[in-house]
Design a protein around this motif. Structure first.
Motif, mmCIF file in Angstrom:
data_model
loop_
_atom_site.group_PDB
_atom_site.id
_atom_site.type_symbol
_atom_site.label_atom_id
_atom_site.label_comp_id
_atom_site.label_asym_id
_atom_site.label_seq_id
_atom_site.Cartn_x
_atom_site.Cartn_y
_atom_site.Cartn_z
ATOM 1 N N ARG A 1 8.158 1.000 -8.869
ATOM 2 C CA ARG A 1 7.450 0.229 -9.891
ATOM 3 C C ARG A 1 7.712 -1.269 -9.732
ATOM 4 O O ARG A 1 6.825 -2.093 -9.942
ATOM 5 C CB ARG A 1 7.857 0.721 -11.276
ATOM 6 C CG ARG A 1 7.531 2.202 -11.488
ATOM 7 C CD ARG A 1 7.916 2.688 -12.861
ATOM 8 N NE ARG A 1 6.949 2.268 -13.864
ATOM 9 C CZ ARG A 1 7.023 2.616 -15.164
ATOM 10 N NH1 ARG A 1 8.029 3.373 -15.580
ATOM 11 N NH2 ARG A 1 6.125 2.208 -16.017
ATOM 12 N N ALA B 1 1.241 1.195 -4.283
ATOM 13 C CA ALA B 1 0.186 2.144 -4.631
ATOM 14 C C ALA B 1 0.652 3.581 -4.418
ATOM 15 O O ALA B 1 0.250 4.493 -5.154
ATOM 16 C CB ALA B 1 -1.060 1.860 -3.800
ATOM 17 N N GLN B 2 1.496 3.787 -3.388
ATOM 18 C CA GLN B 2 1.965 5.130 -3.017
ATOM 19 C C GLN B 2 3.396 5.018 -2.530
ATOM 20 O O GLN B 2 3.797 4.015 -1.937
ATOM 21 C CB GLN B 2 1.094 5.700 -1.899
ATOM 22 C CG GLN B 2 1.539 7.042 -1.340
ATOM 23 C CD GLN B 2 1.331 8.191 -2.316
ATOM 24 O OE1 GLN B 2 0.285 8.250 -2.972
ATOM 25 N NE2 GLN B 2 2.296 9.079 -2.427
ATOM 26 N N GLU C 1 1.796 12.952 -7.595
ATOM 27 C CA GLU C 1 1.206 12.757 -6.268
ATOM 28 C C GLU C 1 1.373 11.317 -5.768
ATOM 29 O O GLU C 1 1.167 11.055 -4.573
ATOM 30 C CB GLU C 1 -0.278 13.133 -6.277
ATOM 31 C CG GLU C 1 -1.155 12.306 -7.182
ATOM 32 C CD GLU C 1 -1.269 12.848 -8.605
ATOM 33 O OE1 GLU C 1 -2.210 12.415 -9.311
ATOM 34 O OE2 GLU C 1 -0.437 13.695 -8.996
ATOM 35 N N ARG C 2 1.789 10.400 -6.616
ATOM 36 C CA ARG C 2 1.974 9.010 -6.172
ATOM 37 C C ARG C 2 3.343 8.776 -5.535
ATOM 38 O O ARG C 2 3.567 7.716 -4.947
ATOM 39 C CB ARG C 2 1.770 8.050 -7.345
ATOM 40 C CG ARG C 2 0.323 7.942 -7.805
ATOM 41 C CD ARG C 2 0.151 6.800 -8.774
ATOM 42 N NE ARG C 2 0.471 5.506 -8.160
ATOM 43 C CZ ARG C 2 0.790 4.418 -8.865
ATOM 44 N NH1 ARG C 2 0.858 4.469 -10.199
ATOM 45 N NH2 ARG C 2 1.052 3.280 -8.247
ATOM 46 N N PHE C 3 4.246 9.745 -5.641
ATOM 47 C CA PHE C 3 5.574 9.601 -5.028
ATOM 48 C C PHE C 3 6.002 10.986 -4.570
ATOM 49 O O PHE C 3 6.484 11.794 -5.346
ATOM 50 C CB PHE C 3 6.563 9.025 -6.037
ATOM 51 C CG PHE C 3 7.858 8.487 -5.432
ATOM 52 C CD1 PHE C 3 8.393 9.000 -4.252
ATOM 53 C CD2 PHE C 3 8.542 7.453 -6.065
ATOM 54 C CE1 PHE C 3 9.576 8.511 -3.718
ATOM 55 C CE2 PHE C 3 9.726 6.948 -5.540
ATOM 56 C CZ PHE C 3 10.238 7.475 -4.371
ATOM 57 N N TRP D 1 1.454 12.377 5.883
ATOM 58 C CA TRP D 1 0.700 11.665 4.844
ATOM 59 C C TRP D 1 -0.279 10.727 5.525
ATOM 60 O O TRP D 1 0.109 9.984 6.435
ATOM 61 C CB TRP D 1 1.627 10.866 3.922
ATOM 62 C CG TRP D 1 0.887 10.140 2.835
ATOM 63 C CD1 TRP D 1 0.515 10.629 1.624
ATOM 64 C CD2 TRP D 1 0.397 8.787 2.883
ATOM 65 N NE1 TRP D 1 -0.161 9.683 0.906
ATOM 66 C CE2 TRP D 1 -0.251 8.532 1.656
ATOM 67 C CE3 TRP D 1 0.460 7.778 3.854
ATOM 68 C CZ2 TRP D 1 -0.846 7.305 1.375
ATOM 69 C CZ3 TRP D 1 -0.136 6.553 3.570
ATOM 70 C CH2 TRP D 1 -0.774 6.320 2.331
ATOM 71 N N GLY E 1 -3.350 7.851 4.712
ATOM 72 C CA GLY E 1 -3.936 7.049 3.643
ATOM 73 C C GLY E 1 -4.987 6.080 4.160
ATOM 74 O O GLY E 1 -5.147 5.875 5.335
ATOM 75 N N ARG F 1 0.842 -1.203 0.000
ATOM 76 C CA ARG F 1 0.000 0.000 0.000
ATOM 77 C C ARG F 1 0.872 1.246 0.000
ATOM 78 O O ARG F 1 0.539 2.250 -0.623
ATOM 79 C CB ARG F 1 -0.907 0.003 1.226
ATOM 80 C CG ARG F 1 -1.785 1.237 1.315
ATOM 81 C CD ARG F 1 -2.716 1.184 2.503
ATOM 82 N NE ARG F 1 -3.550 2.370 2.571
ATOM 83 C CZ ARG F 1 -4.424 2.615 3.546
ATOM 84 N NH1 ARG F 1 -4.577 1.722 4.519
ATOM 85 N NH2 ARG F 1 -5.138 3.729 3.548
ATOM 86 N N LEU F 2 2.008 1.159 0.724
ATOM 87 C CA LEU F 2 2.898 2.312 0.839
ATOM 88 C C LEU F 2 4.344 1.835 0.852
ATOM 89 O O LEU F 2 4.690 0.886 1.555
ATOM 90 C CB LEU F 2 2.608 3.080 2.135
ATOM 91 C CG LEU F 2 3.530 4.266 2.440
ATOM 92 C CD1 LEU F 2 3.329 5.391 1.422
ATOM 93 C CD2 LEU F 2 3.299 4.786 3.856
ATOM 94 N N LEU G 1 9.792 10.918 -12.309
ATOM 95 C CA LEU G 1 8.385 10.535 -12.355
ATOM 96 C C LEU G 1 7.765 10.908 -13.697
ATOM 97 O O LEU G 1 7.000 10.125 -14.276
ATOM 98 C CB LEU G 1 7.623 11.201 -11.209
ATOM 99 C CG LEU G 1 7.941 10.699 -9.808
ATOM 100 C CD1 LEU G 1 7.317 11.609 -8.749
ATOM 101 C CD2 LEU G 1 7.462 9.261 -9.615
ATOM 102 N N VAL H 1 4.582 8.510 -14.233
ATOM 103 C CA VAL H 1 3.948 8.295 -12.935
ATOM 104 C C VAL H 1 3.443 9.641 -12.412
ATOM 105 O O VAL H 1 4.222 10.601 -12.340
ATOM 106 C CB VAL H 1 4.928 7.677 -11.924
ATOM 107 C CG1 VAL H 1 4.272 7.530 -10.553
ATOM 108 C CG2 VAL H 1 5.443 6.327 -12.421
#
Length: 353
Positions: A299, A304-305, A340-342, A351, A353, A269-270, A332, A337
């Motif tokens: 990757r 997900a984050q 906001e995902r990294f 953060w 989630g 998830r993270l 990114l 990508v």
């Protein structure tokens, strides 16, 4: 003579902080921290990462130290985020960046610190070495009750002995670290109990949270004679809020260890990943990823984050203070990508989630 003296001091501090040479360590033939059976990553005295380059020599260190090319850092690198005051408990998932590689993870009602460093210098001495450029994102007095402290390895920018002793005295958490680091922690307080594990080991933290120790491509040292005598690791936490993957320091290598995390645990998830301390590449590549490689890890593991750490607090290598965040944005974009995902975390940044 003055330059030689400076190089000698700089070399010693570099070796003990995060450096890259093993010339002095090989004088010692007995491991003072760990005595255990030979394995595929322990030769009976020193740990190693199979198939990965290990040590550079003093000539390579001198080449780096004398070559110049360091970008200037300001004396202060202020965070746009105020110091955080975390809630006492969180049932979901909340992560706060304390600074450099130090994080507070609040998940499923448990409070977990990773590599907490509050020292003014990431150094074995108080008068030299990398100096803190911003205050911790959480004041020590504002920490919630700490249930567990995870230590990835023994470099001074990750293992702050006095603060670990203080955490034990004031919070009595469970300490988890890779093999050999228990002896180092107990040198600061002989009463500290430490759950040490090899790669592949795990510790139950309660509340349906288990921390698993997995490989990283790195090394260890507290002095000039103990190189690779304590193990290093990354952590995977399986929690009710999902899988969390934390890497303190690593090179990329062939990427196999990151793909193995996905194969064993599924996509996290993270993922909290290092993005700084990577220049010059010829010296740092085997031990520290750059932002492009961090995106590759993100990757590879199928997270997900991701949150980026290990930058902007201590000047350890040649790149500028803002360079990692800028390079992450470029990487990114090139990988397609969404930014906001990294996120490149700053001290005090939260953060959820």
């Amino acid at each position: 003579m003055k330059n030689r003296g400076f190089l000698k001091l700089a070399s010693a501090v570099t070796v003990m902080t995060l450096g890259g040479v093993g010339y002095a360590a090989h004088r010692r033939s007995r491991n003072p921290y760990y005595q255990g059976p030979v394995s595929d990553h322990f030769d009976g005295v020193r740990f190693f990462s199979p198939g990965q380059p290990q040590d550079k020599d003093v000539a390579e260190l001198a080449r780096w130290q004398l070559a110049g090319g360091r970008e200037a850092w300001p004396a202060r690198v202020p965070s746009p985020f105020p110091q955080d005051t975390p809630p006492e408990r969180v049932e979901g998932l909340r992560v706060v960046h304390i600074g450099h590689a130090s994080l507070l993870i609040q998940v499923a009602g448990r409070n977990i610190l990773i590599d907490p460093v509050y020292a003014k210098r990431a150094s074995p001495v108080g008068f030299a070495g990398p100096k803190r450029a911003n205050p911790p994102g959480i004041a020590f007095a504002a920490l919630p009750p700490i249930d567990a402290v995870l230590v990835t390895h023994n470099h001074y920018d990750h293992l702050d002995g006095p603060i670990l002793a203080r955490l034990w005295a004031e919070h009595a958490p469970t300490f988890v670290a890779p093999l050999g680091n228990d002896a180092i922690l107990r040198s600061y307080d002989a009463t500290i109990p430490v759950e040490t594990r090899d790669w592949g080991g795990s510790v139950d933290l309660g509340a349906e949270i288990t921390v698993h120790l997995v490989p990283a491509y790195h090394w260890s040292a507290r002095g000039v004679n103990d190189r690779r005598m304590a193990l290093w690791c990354a952590f995977v936490l399986t929690t009710p809020a999902g899988v969390l993957y934390h890497v303190g320091d690593t090179g990329y290598g062939d990427g196999a260890i990151f793909r193995a995390v996905r194969e064993r645990f599924g996509g996290p998830r993270l993922a909290t990943l290092p993005i700084g301390a990577y220049e010059p590449r010829w010296f740092m590549q085997a031990q520290h990823v750059n932002p492009e490689e961090a995106v590759r890890i993100f990757r590879d593991v199928g997270a997900a984050q991701a949150l980026g750490h290990h930058w902007g607090t201590f000047r350890l290598t040649n790149e500028g203070a803002e360079a990692p965040a800028e390079a992450l944005g470029t990487a990114l974009g090139e990988a397609g990508v969404p930014a906001e995902r990294f996120l490149a975390l700053r001290p005090g940044q939260v953060w959820e989630g």
